[in-house]
Design a protein around this motif. Structure first.
Motif, PDB file in Angstrom:
ATOM      1  N   ARG A 126       0.452   1.625  -6.861  1.00  0.00           N
ATOM      2  CA  ARG A 126      -0.717   2.180  -7.190  1.00  0.00           C
ATOM      3  C   ARG A 126      -0.786   2.750  -8.514  1.00  0.00           C
ATOM      4  O   ARG A 126      -1.833   2.805  -9.053  1.00  0.00           O
TER       5      ARG A 126
ATOM      6  N   THR B  40       0.705  -1.231  -0.181  1.00  0.00           N
ATOM      7  CA  THR B  40       0.045  -0.115   0.054  1.00  0.00           C
ATOM      8  C   THR B  40       0.629   1.202   0.137  1.00  0.00           C
ATOM      9  O   THR B  40       0.270   2.318  -0.326  1.00  0.00           O
TER      10      THR B  40
ATOM     11  N   VAL C 283      -5.168  -3.417   3.951  1.00  0.00           N
ATOM     12  CA  VAL C 283      -5.323  -3.510   2.698  1.00  0.00           C
ATOM     13  C   VAL C 283      -6.676  -3.148   1.999  1.00  0.00           C
ATOM     14  O   VAL C 283      -6.907  -2.406   1.047  1.00  0.00           O
TER      15      VAL C 283
ATOM     16  N   ASP D  23      -0.132  -8.943  -1.676  1.00  0.00           N
ATOM     17  CA  ASP D  23       0.353  -7.740  -0.664  1.00  0.00           C
ATOM     18  C   ASP D  23       1.902  -8.360   0.124  1.00  0.00           C
ATOM     19  O   ASP D  23       1.556  -9.402   0.478  1.00  0.00           O
TER      20      ASP D  23
ATOM     21  N   PHE E 134      -7.088   0.614   1.847  1.00  0.00           N
ATOM     22  CA  PHE E 134      -6.188   1.046   0.389  1.00  0.00           C
ATOM     23  C   PHE E 134      -7.402   0.541  -0.695  1.00  0.00           C
ATOM     24  O   PHE E 134      -7.379   1.535  -1.520  1.00  0.00           O
TER      25      PHE E 134
END
Length: 313
Positions: free
Chosen positions: A185, A179, A217, A209, A220
């Protein structure tokens, strides 16, 4: 040879570094040979430089011609020469054609050709060897192209067990992310569109992840939803900190930087490992290696929440 070289935190792709060294060494060698044999080192050096530029442009044009859909939405991105997307044989042909045209009208073309060939061929051979062996000859515990992907057992966002073994028989894109990773991203929308577009043809795309909690998570993903399933470390048992399977897997994949993406064939064999943010051209190259064909699913459909059942072991 690793696919990426870590220079004090600066990540440099091996193939790009190898090409820069090839270009510099070729130009230097041609000029040096020209002076040694009493030829026009200025002309020969200039010809070598322009032949390399012609090769870059030719290799790029060939890739764009082979993959028009990659650049349909953003045509000017074909000019982003720092991004992947080259056809090596086309570049070699373009460079050779330029050399032939450049020396055809000058005297002593045979000796000029011999000097150019002598100065360029050895660096070129070293460059081709470097890119051919990228991802090979690593430590015994490192993931390598051509070897079976190791087992990986994690849980999905609902806590249900999932495993890489359960995806055998499908081409798999395994994307390791976190994240806090800005590049992760940035590439997530591309991965989401790719999964929506090709999942109907059997492609499996999983976001792994890196050692973060399920609540973090989820927060996010509420902000940046994705269409593909997300896998996590299993929860610690009895309140004790357990070894992180995702950290261990990431270390085997190089442990250099995020995102790290592993492309696995239908038989579970690793086809390539990419470190850093993926681009449309780079992803197109990897999909071709995996033998993934286009599916008519609408790539521009809005992202959907992951389906835990789709990745359940």
């Amino acid at each position: 040879m690793p696919t990426v070289i870590d220079l004090g935190g600066l990540l440099i792709a091996t193939d790009k570094l190898a090409f820069v060294l090839f270009a510099l060494l070729s130009i230097w060698a041609v000029g040096r040979l020209g002076r040694s044999f009493g030829a026009s080192d200025a002309f020969l050096g200039r010809t070598a430089e322009r032949a390399i530029l012609a090769g870059i442009v030719g290799a790029r044009i060939a890739f764009v011609a082979e993959n028009p859909s990659v650049y349909r939405q953003a045509p000017f991105s074909a000019l982003y020469f720092w991004q992947p997307g080259y056809v090596v044989w086309a570049g070699l042909a373009a460079g050779a054609v330029y050399v032939g045209l450049a020396i055809a009208d000058r005297g002593a073309w045979r000796s000029n050709l011999a000097i150019l060939a002598s100065g360029i061929l050895l660096p070129l051979a070293l460059y081709l060897i470097a890119i051919a062996t990228s991802g090979q000859f690593l430590g015994p515990n490192r993931l390598r192209v051509g070897q079976p992907a190791p087992p990986l057992a994690l849980v999905d966002l609902n806590g249900d067990p999932v495993s890489l073994k359960a995806l055998r028989g499908h081409p798999v894109i395994l994307n390791i992310w976190a994240t806090w990773c800005y590049a992760c991203r940035e590439e997530m929308p591309l991965l989401s569109r790719t999964y929506q577009k090709y999942r109907g043809s059997g492609l499996e795309l999983v976001g792994v992840d890196l050692a973060e909690s399920e609540p973090r998570v989820r927060v996010f993903l509420d902000q940046i939803p994705v269409s593909y399933p997300i896998w996590l470390d299993p929860p610690s048992s009895a309140g004790q900190a357990a070894p992180s399977p995702t950290n261990a897997f990431f270390a085997k994949a190089g442990g250099v930087g995020l995102p790290t993406t592993i492309f696995i064939g239908k038989r579970g064999i690793i086809r390539s490992i990419a470190i850093g943010e993926l681009t449309r051209p780079a992803l197109a190259i990897e999909l071709r290696k995996l033998g993934v064909s286009r599916h008519p699913r609408n790539a521009d459909a809005p992202p959907q929440q992951p389906d835990p059942a789709a990745s359940r072991a």
